[in-house]
Design an enzyme around this catalytic site. Structure first.
Site, PDB file in Angstrom:
ATOM      1  N   ALA A  42     -12.725   2.712  -0.299  1.00 12.52           N
ATOM      2  CA  ALA A  42     -12.949   3.791  -0.825  1.00 12.52           C
ATOM      3  C   ALA A  42     -14.025   4.007  -1.802  1.00 12.52           C
ATOM      4  CB  ALA A  42     -11.674   4.115  -1.678  1.00 12.52           C
ATOM      5  N   ILE A  59     -17.435  -6.405  -8.031  1.00 10.96           N
ATOM      6  CA  ILE A  59     -16.536  -7.437  -8.358  1.00 10.96           C
ATOM      7  C   ILE A  59     -15.413  -7.059  -7.185  1.00 10.96           C
ATOM      8  CG2 ILE A  59     -16.812  -7.922 -10.633  1.00 10.96           C
ATOM      9  CD1 ILE A  59     -15.144  -5.703 -11.464  1.00 10.96           C
ATOM     10  N   ASP A 110      -1.251   4.297  -1.869  1.00  3.60           N
ATOM     11  CA  ASP A 110      -2.106   2.885  -1.579  1.00  3.60           C
ATOM     12  C   ASP A 110      -1.625   2.039  -2.708  1.00  3.60           C
ATOM     13  OD1 ASP A 110      -3.688   1.113  -0.261  1.00  3.60           O
ATOM     14  OD2 ASP A 110      -5.519   1.846  -1.021  1.00  3.60           O
TER      15      ASP A 110
END
Length: 1004
Positions: free
Chosen positions: A700, A695, A815
């Protein structure tokens, strides 16, 4: 002679007794000294072990009636232990061990004559519940301020019937304030501030009618409000219940405290109007009701507060005009802070004529009219902040001679006319902001040579005005300036060579002017320069080689000029340069294929047709022409290459299938650490890791969706780029810390799985995906209505606030972006993806990273320039998310080359709230204009280029929570965390919230 013999005998007996008593004290003090740290022998140098008769002259020692009566070892930098021998000093009436480094428990029994006990400013720990207070029946002063005591407030204090002064502040006492404190009716001073107390403030404290000072705030978090019984404390002079979560209305009974000179109720959740009864407090000197939710107007009764020196009402919801009596009727007023309210009308004309005004901050209101001309009539004014209003007219010429000024912020108004002569050269001026106005005329030269040396200017912002003429040569005398903004004006002529004298400058922006001539090579002398923007001028000539000597420069924009010649080859050795722009000039020559220049985006060199290089799609040998045989050979080569690629793909697919099978079979080698109660196993997790369940993919890792046998849904993130021993170097400890996070608006980490090859993170599944998908996808963006967007914004801010302020060590996400804010089935926001999270120790001090991490368009300027990261980097990124919610646009890509959503929003709106409809998402309907402007205002604060000027996440939560959202049936609850005011945005130098450096309320 013989008749006097009995007297002689008595006298000799007295001397003998005196000697023996003094001798016992002498021995006790020597034993006491033995326990101290010997690293500082000078402090007690005169404690002479060979001469007992000198004891009363030792440092810190006083005697009375032949006994040591007072021991004061304040600020002698002593350490070690406090010996139990103090119990033998049973005549001691004064003991002070303040300002040292003791760490052991203190033995105080048998000190029945002790009246004064001060152990403040040390590091004593443990609890007071083990102390025997019954052995101190005569104690009048008990002060343990600023230690590490941890316990509930002991009921033994009730035995101190003569106690006048009780200071337990700056410790870690917990639990509720005991109601029995109301029985200590002799108390004149009570401080419980700076602890971990909870519950309600007991009404029994209203019985302490002898009380003169009371401090209950700072770090304590209470429920409810101020008891109306406080109105009986008629002798009270100082009342401080700031920063402790109180709510409700301010009780009118406080108007009975006629002797009160200081009332601090700031940083709470008080609502309703300001009681007019406070106008009865005619002795009041300091009144601070700031950072609450107060509404209504300033009471007319405040005209009676003739002694008032400080009036702070900022960050409330007050409206109406600023009363004229603030200028005419308060003759002693020195500090007036009314910023961030809804005040309208003009600034009182006579403000400043009392000749006492030192600080005036009326920013972020809706004030109109002109700036009063007599604000600095007596050269007392230090701080003048009127930014973000609707002020017009010229800046008073009198400010140009106000030598007391330190900070001036008049930006974002409608001011016109010229900059007053002398203003930018004032000797004490540290900050001057006049940006986003309509100022015109030349920037004056310094006409007073006596002001050349004392210039202390740190930041000068004159951007986005209509200033013209040459840049004055005398700006080179700003020897301390660090941030220099002149962009968006009409300056012409050359850049003065003396600009190289700005040795401390960090950021220099002279873009969007009409400057001409050469770039002075003297700029290379600005060794601290990290940001240089000379774009959109008429500069010509070549780029000076000397610029390359600024080794820490990270941003260099020379675009849209008339520069020619070749690029200096030494630019390729500027390792810190990450954001160059040389586009749209007349540069020529070949760009090297290696070094720093080769890694830049080709757009940085576009618009220079004479530049050539392979990565510019303009190879320098582009005149070569292929013959037919070469084309035939090339076609055959492409066919062979395609066949080889097909075979490799088949082999890779087979290997992937085999690896997947072995991946599942090897589940016995996996180790799973759970952080929540789960009903699934490692095998269940591995079963869902199929390509069809992917998904999401990111830098990362890969994210899979899985449905467990028990029916629960999970998201599994397979981390990429980690070697077999990655979790042995602090990674596992960080994961365990993240696993302990419990907050409604942070995605729950359910488990961590690892083997020698792979690490997996197992999260709760968010059914509605990410905010980025909802806003920018093909379907949902139009259905995310205004109330839903605002709700998502406030929920995400609470999650980040928890990371910054309630985790130990604090966590910087690094982030923050709309794709990392996930939405559950109810569209409730959850902050996710901690792959780049950084744990900051040392009180949250910024740390230097080895490389930039994060997502393009969200990265804070100082992070990109200096690689230093702290929680304010997250605040910037969150401001970008708020602009996404407001505009419906992506952070980059929708605005042209080199422009992001922050720049675009500022340009389109001209940084004015009333222009928000120009940038609002066109898919939205029925948007409350005041809420949209409020959200835009917060986003602009969050995305300030100077990180110091950004709010904390606590302040962001507070500001976002100001509006109810009735359409969604959603009412934001007050933040459980205490709001810490960041007055860096105005005139303070910073905040310090650590317990060990707790600010003493007694010292103002």
């Amino acid at each position: 002679m013989f008749t006097s013999l009995p007297y002689l005998v008595v006298f000799l007996c007295f001397l003998s007794s005196f000697s023996s008593v003094l001798s016992s004290d002498f021995e006790a003090l020597l034993k006491l000294k033995q326990g101290f740290n010997p690293s500082n022998p000078i402090s007690l140098k005169n404690w002479d072990s060979s001469n007992s008769t000198s004891i009363c002259f030792w440092t810190g020692v006083k005697c009375l009636h032949g006994r040591v009566s007072s021991l004061d070892l304040t600020d002698l930098n002593l350490g070690g232990t406090v010996s139990p021998v103090l119990t033998t000093l049973d005549s001691l009436i004064h003991l002070s061990l303040a300002g040292n480094n003791f760490s052991s428990r203190v033995e105080l029994k048998n000190l029945t004559s002790l009246r004064f006990l001060n152990l403040s400013n040390n590091v004593f720990n443990g609890g007071l519940d083990v102390w025997n207070f019954s052995s101190l029946p005569n104690l009048e002063v008990f002060d343990v301020y600023n230690n590490n005591f941890t316990s509930p407030i002991p009921n033994g204090v009730l035995k101190l019937k003569k106690l006048r002064h009780l200071d337990l502040g700056g410790n870690y006492f917990f639990g509720e304030i005991p109601s029995f404190l109301g029985e200590l009716i002799t108390l004149e001073y009570l401080s419980l501030s700076g602890n971990d107390l909870q519950g309600t403030i007991p009404k029994e404290l209203g019985n302490l009618t002898n009380l003169k000072e009371i401090y209950l705030g700072q770090f304590n978090v209470y429920e409810g409000g101020i008891p109306k019984e406080f109105g009986k404390l008629v002798n009270l002079v100082h009342l401080d219940v700031s920063s402790c979560g109180l709510d409700g209305q301010i009780p009118t009974e406080l108007g009975n405290l006629r002797l009160l000179d200081t009332l601090y109720l700031h940083m709470n959740h008080f609502s309703g109007g300001i009681p007019r009864e406070l106008g009865n407090l005619t002795n009041l000197v300091n009144l601070d009701l700031s950072i609450n939710a107060l509404s209504g107007e300033i009471p007319h009764e405040f005209v009676n507060l003739k002694n008032l020196k400080l009036l702070n009402l900022f960050m409330n919801k007050l409206h109406g005009s600023i009363p004229d009596y603030v200028a005419d009727g308060l003759p002693n007023l020195a500090i007036l802070g009314l910023w961030k309210n809804n005040f309208t009308g003009e600034i009182p004309r006579n403000l400043g004529q009392n000749e006492k005004l030192q600080v005036l901050d009326l920013s972020s209101n809706k004030l109109t009219g002109t700036i009063p001309s007599n604000l600095c009539v007596s050269n007392q004014l230090n701080v003048l902040i009127l930014m973000n209003n609707f002020l017009f007219g010229s800046i008073p010429e009198s400010l140009g001679s106000c030598v007391s000024l330190v900070r001036v912020r008049l930006g974002q108004n409608y001011l016109n006319g010229s900059v007053p002569n002398g203003l930018i050269y004032l000797p004490k001026l540290n900050l001057l902001e006049l940006q986003n106005n309509y100022l015109s005329g030349n920037l004056p030269e310094n006409e007073d040579p006596s002001l050349l040396n004392p210039v202390k200017l740190d930041q000068l912002d004159l951007s986005n005005n209509h200033l013209s003429g040459n840049l004055p040569i005398s700006i080179s005398n700003f020897s301390s300036i660090k941030f220099f903004y002149l962009e968006g004006n009409q300056f012409s002529g050359p850049i003065p060579q003396s600009i190289g004298e700005l040795k401390q400058v960090i950021k220099l922006d002279i873009s969007k002017n009409n400057l001409s001539g050469l770039i002075p090579p003297e700029i290379g002398s600005c060794a601290h320069l990290t940001y240089l923007d000379l774009s959109q001028n008429n500069l010509s000539g070549s780029i000076p080689q000397e610029i390359c000597s600024v080794k820490i420069m990270s941003y260099l924009n020379l675009s849209r000029n008339h520069l020619n010649g070749t690029l200096p080859m030494s630019l390729g050795s500027m390792k810190s340069l990450t954001s160059p722009d040389f586009s749209f000039n007349n540069l020529s020559g070949e760009l090297p294929e290696s070094g720093q220049l080769a890694i830049f985006n080709a757009s940085a060199f576009s618009g220079n047709p004479l530049l050539c290089g392979s990565f510019l799609n303009n190879p320098c040998n582009s005149t070569l022409v292929q013959n037919p045989n070469q084309r035939s050979n090339n076609g055959e080569f492409k066919l062979v290459f395609a066949l080889v690629l097909l075979v490799c793909s088949l082999i890779f697919a087979g290997a992937a299938v085999m690896k997947a099978k072995s991946f599942k079979k090897g589940s016995d080698s996996w180790k799973m650490t759970t952080f929540q109660k789960v009903d699934f196993t490692v095998s269940d997790i591995l079963e869902c890791m199929k390509d069809g369940n992917v998904i999401g993919r990111g830098g990362a890792g890969i994210v899979y969706h899985g449905k467990m046998p028990c029916g629960s849904e999970i998201a599994v993130k397979k981390l990429l780029g980690f070697g077999p021993n990655r979790h042995d170097h602090g990674f596992k400890a960080e994961i365990e810390t993240l696993g302990q996070i419990r907050h409604r608006n942070i995605v729950r980490l359910l488990a961590f799985c690892s083997n020698k090859h792979t690490n997996l993170l197992v999260y709760e599944y968010m059914r509605n995906g990410s905010l980025g998908e909802a806003l920018h996808g093909k379907k949902l963006g139009g259905f995310l209505g205004w109330n839903m967007r605002y709700k998502i914004g406030i929920e995400a801010s609470k999650g980040l606030c928890y990371l910054h302020h309630d985790c130990n060590p604090l966590i910087v996400h690094r982030d923050v972006k709309s794709n990392n804010i996930l939405l559950n089935s109810n569209f409730e926001a959850h902050v996710a993806d901690f792959g780049l999270a950084k744990f900051l120790a040392h009180g949250g001090a910024s740390e230097c990273m080895s490389a930039i991490a994060g997502s393009y368009g969200y990265i804070a300027p100082e992070y990109a320039y200096t690689l230093r990261v702290d929680e304010k980097s997250d605040v910037y990124s969150f401001g970008v998310v708020l602009l996404e919610l407001l505009t419906g646009r992506r952070p980059v890509g929708d605005f042209g080359e080199g422009v992001d959503i922050v720049q675009w929003s500022r340009i389109q709106s001209n940084c004015r709230k009333e222009n928000v409809p120009l940038i609002l998402d066109t898919r939205l309907t029925a948007v409350p204009q005041d809420e949209a402007m409020h959200l835009f205002f917060i986003a602009m604060l969050c995305t300030q280029e100077n990180s110091i000027e950004r709010p904390t996440m606590r302040e962001v939560v507070q500001m976002l929570s100001e509006y109810p959202y009735h359409a969604m049936g959603y009412q934001p609850a007050p933040s459980s965390s205490l709001l810490v005011s960041n007055n860096n945005n105005h005139y303070n130098s910073g905040n310090n919230n650590t317990k060990q450096q707790f600010n003493d309320p007694k010292k103002g």
